[in-house]
Design an enzyme around this catalytic site. Structure first.
Site, PDB file in Angstrom:
ATOM      1  N   THR A  15      43.326  37.415  38.722  1.00 51.88           N
ATOM      2  CA  THR A  15      42.031  37.050  38.133  1.00 51.88           C
ATOM      3  C   THR A  15      42.113  36.959  36.616  1.00 51.88           C
ATOM      4  O   THR A  15      41.358  36.214  35.992  1.00 51.88           O
ATOM      5  CB  THR A  15      40.975  38.080  38.575  1.00 51.88           C
ATOM      6  OG1 THR A  15      40.787  37.929  39.972  1.00 51.88           O
ATOM      7  CG2 THR A  15      39.641  37.886  37.872  1.00 51.88           C
ATOM      8  N   THR A  95      44.514  42.310  40.407  1.00 49.46           N
ATOM      9  CA  THR A  95      44.184  43.724  40.622  1.00 49.46           C
ATOM     10  C   THR A  95      44.339  44.158  42.088  1.00 49.46           C
ATOM     11  O   THR A  95      44.505  45.337  42.365  1.00 49.46           O
ATOM     12  CB  THR A  95      42.734  44.027  40.187  1.00 49.46           C
ATOM     13  OG1 THR A  95      41.840  43.212  40.947  1.00 49.46           O
ATOM     14  CG2 THR A  95      42.528  43.798  38.713  1.00 49.46           C
TER      15      THR A  95
HETATM   16  N1  ASP Z   1      42.298  38.423  44.043  1.00 51.44           N
HETATM   17  C1  ASP Z   1      42.640  38.707  42.663  1.00 51.44           C
HETATM   18  C2  ASP Z   1      44.105  39.085  42.625  1.00 51.44           C
HETATM   19  O1  ASP Z   1      44.432  40.175  42.974  1.00 51.44           O
HETATM   20  C3  ASP Z   1      41.765  39.786  42.155  1.00 51.44           C
HETATM   21  C4  ASP Z   1      42.014  40.234  40.735  1.00 51.44           C
HETATM   22  O2  ASP Z   1      43.023  39.939  40.103  1.00 51.44           O
HETATM   23  O3  ASP Z   1      41.132  40.974  40.214  1.00 51.44           O
HETATM   24  O4  ASP Z   1      44.919  38.286  42.257  1.00 51.44           O
END
Ligand code: ASP
Length: 332
Positions: A15, A95
């Site tokens: 993200t 994340t």
């Molecule tokens: N779906 C995303 C990922 O893990 C969520 C994020 O980065 O906050 O790539």
């Protein structure tokens, strides 16, 4: 020639590299679309903190993390860490599975320079995107001598965590990352980096990266479970099962019976807790039959699974030696 520390940024997606057509929503966006060069350009002050070089190692939503990408990332970290004038390495990551990658790197890397994972809860196009500040903080930590020899770190929301301990504990908050049992190692406040204590050192020797990933899955204990999943895993050739046990490592009798059969069939069974914090007792205080299953200590099921996969991938015979397995897990 600039005297600023040289910091390498290895980007994998997530993200932090996400974008949306509208700044108003942080739920409807596409992760892993913005190249690392653009992420760095968006934070001009970075040029006053470090001499930066960036590499786009991957561009994935971390929900799709794979063993192949783990190996590639690890090889790139080793490559850059071996260069004499590199002060630190930052890895941008999604994340969702950051805690798993962090665990893998904590166990397999032995580099003196700081390796700092960072991420964002909001896409780069959001109002109050958290990525730019997290990236700046991570680069500050990677360039800071206090972070030297502290192993792999996770920096988000002004906090510095050990990669061993950090987990994602909220679906949307910018403060989603916590170290439930240990607490953070330190903090970043503007240009001030404070590392307040050392992390647990981890195993004396780095663990080997296996050539392939063994089939290791997670099964949870809850009211009225069936033994279907455990039996299917054994039939499907699983090498290891992590039980997301209730409370302090207790497992429903139905599941214990299935897991005892699984262990007899040569599957390594490890108990973790589904509670989210605390250390799982050795031996379990409720199910004497489960005493043979090693505990993962305070590692949550996802981190315990990474550890078990690494161990069984490199040393398949450990599945038959619960005592040795227990010692290896408690040394993490
Ligand atoms: N779906 C995303 C990922 O893990 C969520 C994020 O980065 O906050 O790539």
């Amino acid at each position: 020639m600039s005297t600023l520390p040289r910091v390498i940024v290895l980007a994998t997606g997530g993200t932090i590299a996400g974008s949306a057509s509208s700044a108003a929503s942080s739920a409807r966006y596409q992760a892993a679309t913005v190249p690392v060069s653009a992420l760095l350009q968006a934070v001009p002050v970075l040029g006053a903190v470090a001499r930066l070089e960036a590499e786009q190692v991957a561009q994935v939503d971390s929900k799709d993390m794979s063993f192949g990408l783990w190996k590639r990332l690890s090889a790139r970290i080793d490559h850059w860490a071996a260069q004499p004038d590199v002060a630190g390495i930052v890895v941008t990551h999604g994340t969702d599975t950051l805690e798993e990658t962090a665990m893998l790197l904590h166990l397999t890397l032995r580099v003196e320079v700081p390796v700092v994972l960072t991420a964002a809860m909001r896409p780069s196009t959001a109002l109050s995107a958290d990525g730019p500040a997290n990236l700046l903080d991570a680069i500050r930590v990677a360039a800071d001598p206090q972070a030297h020899g502290k192993g792999v770190l996770v920096v988000l929301n002004q906090e510095i965590h050990s990669a061993r301990d950090a987990v994602k504990a909220h679906t949307a908050s910018v403060g989603a990352f916590v170290s439930p049992s240990a607490g953070p190692l330190g903090f970043v406040q503007d240009a001030t980096v404070r590392v307040l204590r050392a992390p647990l050192p981890g195993p004396a020797e780095p663990w080997a990266m296996p050539s392939s990933w063994p089939l290791v899955e997670i099964v949870a204990s809850y009211a009225e479970p069936s033994r279907l999943m455990v039996d299917a895993l054994v039939a499907g050739g699983a090498r290891g099962i992590v039980v997301a046990a209730a409370g302090n490592g207790s497992v429903h009798d139905t599941l214990v019976a299935a897991l005892v059969d699984a262990a007899e069939a040569g599957v390594a069974v490890v108990r973790s807790s589904r509670t989210g914090a605390g250390h799982v007792a050795v031996p379990p205080y409720i199910n004497p039959a489960a005493a043979a299953f090693p505990t993962a200590g305070d590692l949550n099921p996802y981190k315990a699974r990474v550890a078990l996969g690494l161990l069984l991938g490199a040393e398949p015979d450990l599945a038959a030696d619960a005592m040795a397995l227990q010692q290896r897990l408690l040394a993490i």
